[in-house]
Design a protein around this motif. Structure first.
Motif, PDB file in Angstrom:
ATOM      1  N   UNK A 184       0.790  -1.224   0.000  1.00 12.19           N
ATOM      2  CA  UNK A 184       0.000   0.000   0.000  1.00 12.19           C
ATOM      3  C   UNK A 184       0.825   1.278   0.000  1.00 12.19           C
ATOM      4  N   UNK A 185       2.153   1.169  -0.181  1.00 14.74           N
ATOM      5  CA  UNK A 185       2.990   2.369  -0.255  1.00 14.74           C
ATOM      6  C   UNK A 185       2.811   2.991  -1.635  1.00 14.74           C
ATOM      7  N   UNK A 186       2.435   4.289  -1.692  1.00 13.19           N
ATOM      8  CA  UNK A 186       2.097   4.905  -2.982  1.00 13.19           C
ATOM      9  C   UNK A 186       3.255   4.974  -3.973  1.00 13.19           C
ATOM     10  N   UNK A 187       2.911   4.867  -5.242  1.00 14.97           N
ATOM     11  CA  UNK A 187       3.849   5.056  -6.342  1.00 14.97           C
ATOM     12  C   UNK A 187       3.822   6.552  -6.663  1.00 14.97           C
ATOM     13  N   UNK A 188       4.900   7.253  -6.364  1.00  9.65           N
ATOM     14  CA  UNK A 188       4.922   8.713  -6.493  1.00  9.65           C
ATOM     15  C   UNK A 188       4.871   9.203  -7.942  1.00  9.65           C
ATOM     16  N   UNK A 189       5.145   8.313  -8.901  1.00 13.62           N
ATOM     17  CA  UNK A 189       5.131   8.691 -10.319  1.00 13.62           C
ATOM     18  C   UNK A 189       3.763   9.145 -10.792  1.00 13.62           C
ATOM     19  N   UNK A 190       2.705   8.605 -10.195  1.00 15.35           N
ATOM     20  CA  UNK A 190       1.379   8.778 -10.751  1.00 15.35           C
ATOM     21  C   UNK A 190       0.443   9.728 -10.029  1.00 15.35           C
ATOM     22  N   UNK A 191       0.662  10.009  -8.761  1.00 15.26           N
ATOM     23  CA  UNK A 191      -0.318  10.812  -8.038  1.00 15.26           C
ATOM     24  C   UNK A 191      -1.606  10.036  -7.863  1.00 15.26           C
ATOM     25  N   UNK A 192      -2.653  10.716  -7.449  1.00 15.49           N
ATOM     26  CA  UNK A 192      -3.928  10.050  -7.164  1.00 15.49           C
ATOM     27  C   UNK A 192      -5.033  10.556  -8.077  1.00 15.49           C
ATOM     28  N   UNK A 193      -6.071   9.730  -8.191  1.00 12.26           N
ATOM     29  CA  UNK A 193      -7.325  10.127  -8.829  1.00 12.26           C
ATOM     30  C   UNK A 193      -8.342  10.260  -7.712  1.00 12.26           C
ATOM     31  N   UNK A 194      -9.118  11.330  -7.760  1.00 10.05           N
ATOM     32  CA  UNK A 194     -10.117  11.573  -6.712  1.00 10.05           C
ATOM     33  C   UNK A 194     -11.499  11.291  -7.291  1.00 10.05           C
ATOM     34  N   UNK A 195     -12.112  10.225  -6.797  1.00  9.25           N
ATOM     35  CA  UNK A 195     -13.395   9.741  -7.314  1.00  9.25           C
ATOM     36  C   UNK A 195     -14.535  10.255  -6.448  1.00  9.25           C
ATOM     37  N   UNK A 196     -15.583  10.738  -7.107  1.00 11.63           N
ATOM     38  CA  UNK A 196     -16.810  11.181  -6.453  1.00 11.63           C
ATOM     39  C   UNK A 196     -17.931  10.461  -7.197  1.00 11.63           C
ATOM     40  N   UNK A 197     -18.560   9.481  -6.550  1.00 11.20           N
ATOM     41  CA  UNK A 197     -19.490   8.576  -7.230  1.00 11.20           C
ATOM     42  C   UNK A 197     -20.894   8.750  -6.647  1.00 11.20           C
ATOM     43  N   UNK A 198     -21.836   9.105  -7.517  1.00 13.48           N
ATOM     44  CA  UNK A 198     -23.231   9.307  -7.110  1.00 13.48           C
ATOM     45  C   UNK A 198     -24.122   8.226  -7.704  1.00 13.48           C
ATOM     46  N   UNK A 199     -25.072   7.770  -6.905  1.00 10.58           N
ATOM     47  CA  UNK A 199     -26.005   6.714  -7.294  1.00 10.58           C
ATOM     48  C   UNK A 199     -27.424   7.269  -7.230  1.00 10.58           C
ATOM     49  N   UNK A 200     -28.228   6.995  -8.265  1.00 12.68           N
ATOM     50  CA  UNK A 200     -29.629   7.411  -8.237  1.00 12.68           C
ATOM     51  C   UNK A 200     -30.484   6.400  -8.985  1.00 12.68           C
ATOM     52  N   UNK A 201     -31.739   6.290  -8.569  1.00 10.99           N
ATOM     53  CA  UNK A 201     -32.665   5.358  -9.202  1.00 10.99           C
ATOM     54  C   UNK A 201     -33.409   6.040 -10.338  1.00 10.99           C
ATOM     55  N   UNK A 202     -33.654   5.276 -11.382  1.00 12.73           N
ATOM     56  CA  UNK A 202     -34.449   5.751 -12.515  1.00 12.73           C
ATOM     57  C   UNK A 202     -35.351   4.583 -12.898  1.00 12.73           C
ATOM     58  N   UNK A 203     -36.500   4.525 -12.265  1.00 11.66           N
ATOM     59  CA  UNK A 203     -37.403   3.390 -12.475  1.00 11.66           C
ATOM     60  C   UNK A 203     -36.755   2.122 -11.938  1.00 11.66           C
ATOM     61  N   UNK A 204     -36.666   1.102 -12.792  1.00 14.08           N
ATOM     62  CA  UNK A 204     -36.062  -0.180 -12.408  1.00 14.08           C
ATOM     63  C   UNK A 204     -34.539  -0.157 -12.532  1.00 14.08           C
ATOM     64  N   UNK A 205     -34.019   0.939 -13.055  1.00 18.97           N
ATOM     65  CA  UNK A 205     -32.591   1.028 -13.316  1.00 18.97           C
ATOM     66  C   UNK A 205     -31.895   1.956 -12.327  1.00 18.97           C
TER      67      UNK A 205
END
Length: 167
Positions: A103-124
């Motif tokens: 779990x030690x970070x690879x400094x070459x790449x940096x991080x991606x910051x994910x923001x994930x939203x979930x919502x219902x649309x009928x059955x989907x």
């Protein structure tokens, strides 16, 4: 079979962001589980022929997922998700970072910051993802590495999991 499910992928260079909006033919609770439980994540969170293998998963604020994408010759590419906020069945956020097996970070790449939203649309269920990078250069690097193709492939694998549950 070509899917009629929504899949939008756009790059917002000004904000160093990728937006992915994806529809799944499954109820919200199933989609949430698929994104938050290691047993299900490992079935789809890697584009074939790779597979995902979780070493540690603590889905909680301040928790971490340490996992590897394992290739056909058993080569492993390690990453972490560091969860920063969770609103059950609505949203969660994490920083994704390439790392070593401990779990030690690879400094070459940096991080991606994910923001994930979930919502219902009928059955989907709609999953709306905003992924931000520290620099535009970093963002373009992951896109060049095949990020769109990889995400598209993994989402199709997740569709297959949901289809198999309906039978």
């Amino acid at each position: 079979m070509e899917s009629n499910l929504l899949m939008n992928f756009s790059i917002d260079k000004e904000n160093k962001m990728v937006n992915i909006k994806r529809e799944f033919d499954a109820p919200l609770s199933d989609v949430w589980s698929a994104w938050t439980e290691a047993e299900i994540l490992d079935q789809w969170w890697a584009p074939l022929p790779f597979k995902s293998e979780t070493k540690i998963m603590e889905f909680k604020e301040g928790g971490r997922r340490l996992y590897a994408m394992v290739g056909p010759e058993d080569q492993k590419r390690w990453s972490t998700f560091d969860y920063s906020s969770i609103s059950p069945k609505t949203n969660f956020k994490y920083a994704a970072t390439f790392c070593d097996a401990d779990g030690n970070p690879n400094s070459e790449f940096g991080s991606s910051y994910w923001d994930i939203n979930f919502s219902e649309k009928g059955e989907r269920t709609i999953v709306d993802i905003a992924i931000t990078r520290d620099s535009l250069e970093d963002l373009l690097k992951i896109v060049e590495m095949g990020f769109k193709e990889g995400m598209t492939a993994t989402m199709k694998t997740l569709d297959t999991i949901f289809e198999s549950r309906k039978k």
